[in-house]
Motif scaffolding. Structure first.
Motif, PDB file in Angstrom:
ATOM      1  N   MET A  40       0.840  -1.194   0.000  1.00  0.00           N
ATOM      2  CA  MET A  40       0.000   0.000   0.000  1.00  0.00           C
ATOM      3  C   MET A  40       0.880   1.250   0.000  1.00  0.00           C
ATOM      4  N   ILE A  41       0.656   2.140  -0.970  1.00  0.00           N
ATOM      5  CA  ILE A  41       1.410   3.394  -1.053  1.00  0.00           C
ATOM      6  C   ILE A  41       0.412   4.548  -0.953  1.00  0.00           C
ATOM      7  N   LEU A  42       0.458   5.269   0.128  1.00  0.00           N
ATOM      8  CA  LEU A  42      -0.410   6.430   0.291  1.00  0.00           C
ATOM      9  C   LEU A  42       0.100   7.581  -0.558  1.00  0.00           C
ATOM     10  N   ARG A  43      -0.774   8.524  -0.847  1.00  0.00           N
ATOM     11  CA  ARG A  43      -0.397   9.636  -1.727  1.00  0.00           C
ATOM     12  C   ARG A  43       0.803  10.411  -1.180  1.00  0.00           C
ATOM     13  N   GLY A  44       0.896  10.548   0.118  1.00  0.00           N
ATOM     14  CA  GLY A  44       2.013  11.281   0.707  1.00  0.00           C
ATOM     15  C   GLY A  44       3.339  10.550   0.599  1.00  0.00           C
ATOM     16  N   ASP A  45       3.276   9.238   0.347  1.00  0.00           N
ATOM     17  CA  ASP A  45       4.494   8.427   0.251  1.00  0.00           C
ATOM     18  C   ASP A  45       4.911   8.163  -1.196  1.00  0.00           C
ATOM     19  N   MET A  46       4.132   8.649  -2.142  1.00  0.00           N
ATOM     20  CA  MET A  46       4.455   8.341  -3.536  1.00  0.00           C
ATOM     21  C   MET A  46       5.291   9.452  -4.168  1.00  0.00           C
ATOM     22  N   ALA A  47       6.120   9.058  -5.129  1.00  0.00           N
ATOM     23  CA  ALA A  47       6.915  10.015  -5.890  1.00  0.00           C
ATOM     24  C   ALA A  47       6.101  10.568  -7.052  1.00  0.00           C
ATOM     25  N   TYR A  48       5.326   9.696  -7.667  1.00  0.00           N
ATOM     26  CA  TYR A  48       4.476  10.076  -8.805  1.00  0.00           C
ATOM     27  C   TYR A  48       3.589   8.878  -9.139  1.00  0.00           C
ATOM     28  N   GLU A  49       2.679   9.099 -10.072  1.00  0.00           N
ATOM     29  CA  GLU A  49       1.795   8.025 -10.509  1.00  0.00           C
ATOM     30  C   GLU A  49       1.891   7.895 -12.025  1.00  0.00           C
ATOM     31  N   LEU A  50       2.006   6.676 -12.481  1.00  0.00           N
ATOM     32  CA  LEU A  50       1.993   6.381 -13.916  1.00  0.00           C
ATOM     33  C   LEU A  50       0.554   6.109 -14.331  1.00  0.00           C
ATOM     34  N   GLY A  51       0.054   6.931 -15.243  1.00  0.00           N
ATOM     35  CA  GLY A  51      -1.324   6.753 -15.678  1.00  0.00           C
ATOM     36  C   GLY A  51      -2.351   7.251 -14.681  1.00  0.00           C
ATOM     37  N   GLY A  52      -1.972   8.179 -13.821  1.00  0.00           N
ATOM     38  CA  GLY A  52      -2.904   8.698 -12.836  1.00  0.00           C
ATOM     39  C   GLY A  52      -3.893   9.690 -13.421  1.00  0.00           C
ATOM     40  N   ASP A  53      -4.991   9.898 -12.728  1.00  0.00           N
ATOM     41  CA  ASP A  53      -6.036  10.864 -13.106  1.00  0.00           C
ATOM     42  C   ASP A  53      -6.512  10.629 -14.543  1.00  0.00           C
ATOM     43  N   ALA A  54      -6.366  11.628 -15.413  1.00  0.00           N
ATOM     44  CA  ALA A  54      -6.880  11.501 -16.781  1.00  0.00           C
ATOM     45  C   ALA A  54      -5.835  10.978 -17.758  1.00  0.00           C
TER      46      ALA A  54
END
Length: 245
Positions: A40-54
């Motif tokens: 589990m990676i919370l938003r505060g612990d992530m560097a970025y997201e691949l394919g996030g949002d739109a």
């Protein structure tokens, strides 16, 4: 089994116009941990997201028995690697899988064998690489953790875990795994081609369940008309139904 061969060729053509890196996963430095259900990676612990949002987040699977299409295990990267990425990007992961000839069976056995290979992604959790799969929306975004990047996470490590998982299936002979992070890649066209692969798989199930044998009334008629081997599968099932009725 040639059901996906034309699609594989088209996907290869799509990839050919972009620079690729062949990732080395041969030594122990590319080993990585599968963290199981604890990934589990919370938003505060992530560097970025691949394919996030739109942004595009595409996952595709295509199978073949042809060695010239998938000669050996490979991990290919089109675009920046995980340590080089600084912000959210569109993303795709494609798995081209060569299976043993005559190993997948027919009918429902074939369909279930294909799905079993596809479902590898639901049972794999590379540490610091949290896949957020939505089959209903055809999306597979991935959240990447800051700590994992500091520890050396890259696509070679993620890919090696995927290869190992695919090869746990005795039918699998070789896998070409492709990661795409290019900003300017034609993701919309890729999404359409990957969707066609899913339609091929769905059509196999559709035929085997004998839901509609009237081709004119079937919403998968276009797939059957275009895909080599699909009509033969359809008519073989029709004969089986006729013999048992």
């Amino acid at each position: 089994m040639k059901l996906y061969d034309e699609s594989i060729a088209r996907l290869y053509e799509m990839l050919d116009g972009f620079e690729k890196k062949q990732l080395d996963f041969s030594d122990r430095n590319s080993d990585w941990i599968d963290s199981g259900n604890a990934n589990m990676i919370l938003r505060g612990d992530m560097a970025y997201e691949l394919g996030g949002d739109a942004l595009f987040a595409i996952s595709g699977l295509a199978l073949t028995t042809e060695e010239h299409l998938i000669p050996k295990d490979e991990i290919l990267l089109y675009g920046p690697d995980l340590p080089e990425i600084k912000a959210d990007l569109p993303y795709a992961r494609l798995a081209f899988v060569r299976v043993k000839k005559d190993s997948m069976g027919e009918g429902n056995t074939l369909y279930n064998a294909i799905r079993k290979i596809e479902y590898v992604r639901y049972h794999l959790n590379p540490k610091g690489f949290m896949m957020r799969i939505s089959a209903s929306n055809d999306r597979e975004p991935a959240r990447v953790g800051k700590e994992a990047l500091q520890q050396g996470l890259d696509f070679a490590k993620v890919g090696k875990l995927f290869l190992k998982a695919y090869h746990e299936n005795p039918n699998v002979e070789a896998v070409k795994l492709v990661f795409v992070t290019c900003k300017d890649f034609p993701y919309e066209a890729l999404k359409k081609q990957v969707k066609k692969n899913e339609q091929i798989t769905a059509a196999i199930d559709h035929i085997m369940k004998n839901l509609i044998m009237d081709c004119k009334a079937c919403n998968l008629k276009e797939v059957c008309d275009e895909v080599e081997g699909m009509k033969e599968l359809h008519f073989a099932q029709t004969k089986d139904v006729t013999r048992t009725s």
